[in-house]
Motif scaffolding. Structure first.
Motif, PDB file in Angstrom:
ATOM      1  N   ARG A  53       0.948  -1.130  -0.010  1.00  0.00           N
ATOM      2  CA  ARG A  53       0.124   0.080   0.075  1.00  0.00           C
ATOM      3  C   ARG A  53       0.880   1.023   0.115  1.00  0.00           C
ATOM      4  NH1 ARG A  53      -3.113  -0.033   4.989  1.00  0.00           N
ATOM      5  NH2 ARG A  53      -1.224  -0.938   5.809  1.00  0.00           N
ATOM      6  N   CYS A  68      -2.418  -6.219   0.795  1.00  0.00           N
ATOM      7  CA  CYS A  68      -2.968  -4.716   0.622  1.00  0.00           C
ATOM      8  C   CYS A  68      -4.118  -4.537   1.541  1.00  0.00           C
ATOM      9  CB  CYS A  68      -3.261  -4.619  -0.552  1.00  0.00           C
ATOM     10  SG  CYS A  68      -3.635  -3.095  -1.192  1.00  0.00           S
ATOM     11  N   TRP A  69      -5.022  -3.879   1.295  1.00  0.00           N
ATOM     12  CA  TRP A  69      -6.141  -3.472   2.133  1.00  0.00           C
ATOM     13  C   TRP A  69      -6.992  -4.639   2.788  1.00  0.00           C
ATOM     14  CZ3 TRP A  69      -6.351   0.640   5.401  1.00  0.00           C
ATOM     15  CH2 TRP A  69      -5.843   1.741   5.009  1.00  0.00           C
ATOM     16  N   CYS A  77     -10.047  -5.211  -2.231  1.00  0.00           N
ATOM     17  CA  CYS A  77      -9.193  -4.687  -2.975  1.00  0.00           C
ATOM     18  C   CYS A  77      -8.135  -5.469  -3.525  1.00  0.00           C
ATOM     19  CB  CYS A  77      -8.509  -3.903  -1.989  1.00  0.00           C
ATOM     20  SG  CYS A  77      -6.805  -3.096  -2.584  1.00  0.00           S
ATOM     21  N   ASP A  78      -7.774  -5.420  -5.021  1.00  0.00           N
ATOM     22  CA  ASP A  78      -7.140  -6.501  -5.552  1.00  0.00           C
ATOM     23  C   ASP A  78      -5.780  -5.825  -5.745  1.00  0.00           C
ATOM     24  OD1 ASP A  78      -7.404  -4.589  -7.554  1.00  0.00           O
ATOM     25  OD2 ASP A  78      -8.314  -6.301  -8.953  1.00  0.00           O
ATOM     26  N   GLY A  79      -5.188  -4.970  -4.754  1.00  0.00           N
ATOM     27  CA  GLY A  79      -4.084  -4.548  -4.934  1.00  0.00           C
ATOM     28  C   GLY A  79      -3.015  -5.518  -4.659  1.00  0.00           C
TER      29      GLY A  79
END
Length: 175
Positions: free
Chosen positions: A72, A111-112, A116-118
């Motif tokens: 992130r 990630c979050w 979220c697909d970060g």
């Protein structure tokens, strides 16, 4: 003391995938995979994912055979991150991964959270750079919801476990 024994599932009604009114229901409208196909799928899934409880257990035991990466932004990192994690935003992976990460050490990226697909994008970026990588399901959201400590710009913080995501009177869920 009473002992509960598992109950064997018994099919009732019509053919697989139908309900009492004989219309297909969504659960079995597409039949389940064969046991061999299911075993291959679930084994592959575990090769790509891990969960927060397993990561926490490994870190608490002092595991040195993996590195946890928070993908992130700096603002999000400062808000709270897994203690001991490495901060490597997805946008910087191509430039910075080789200076920060040892390619011989497997990476667990987060990630979050599940919305979220970060972490998926970060895992893809790392895999393309030659790293062995797993995605931590639930991200920092579930880390916090399961009651694990985070490090913030103000120091360590911990919230109580959310009874909708983690047992509040047991060390783990037993799975």
């Amino acid at each position: 003391m009473t002992t509960q024994t598992p109950q064997r599932a018994v099919a009732t009604g019509g053919p697989v995938g139908t309900s009492a009114g004989s219309l297909p229901h969504p659960v079995l409208a597409v039949p389940p995979a064969t046991p061999d196909d299911a075993a291959a799928y679930f084994a592959a899934r575990l090769a790509f994912h891990t969960d927060v409880a397993d990561v926490h257990r490994a870190l608490a035991a002092g595991a040195r055979d993996l590195v946890v990466v928070d993908s992130r932004s700096t603002e999000a990192w400062d808000q709270g991150h897994v203690p001991g994690a490495v901060h490597l935003p997805t946008a910087r992976m191509a430039q910075d991964a080789r200076q920060i990460l040892d390619p011989a050490v497997p990476v667990v990226v987060y990630c979050w959270g599940p919305g979220c697909d970060g972490a998926t994008r970060a895992a893809l970026a790392l895999a393309r750079l030659g790293y062995r990588v797993k995605e931590m399901l639930g991200g920092i959201e579930y880390w916090i919801r399961e009651g694990y400590e985070v490090t913030t710009r103000l120091g360590p913080q911990r919230r109580p476990a959310d009874p909708l995501t983690a047992p509040v009177d047991a060390e783990d869920c037993g799975c």
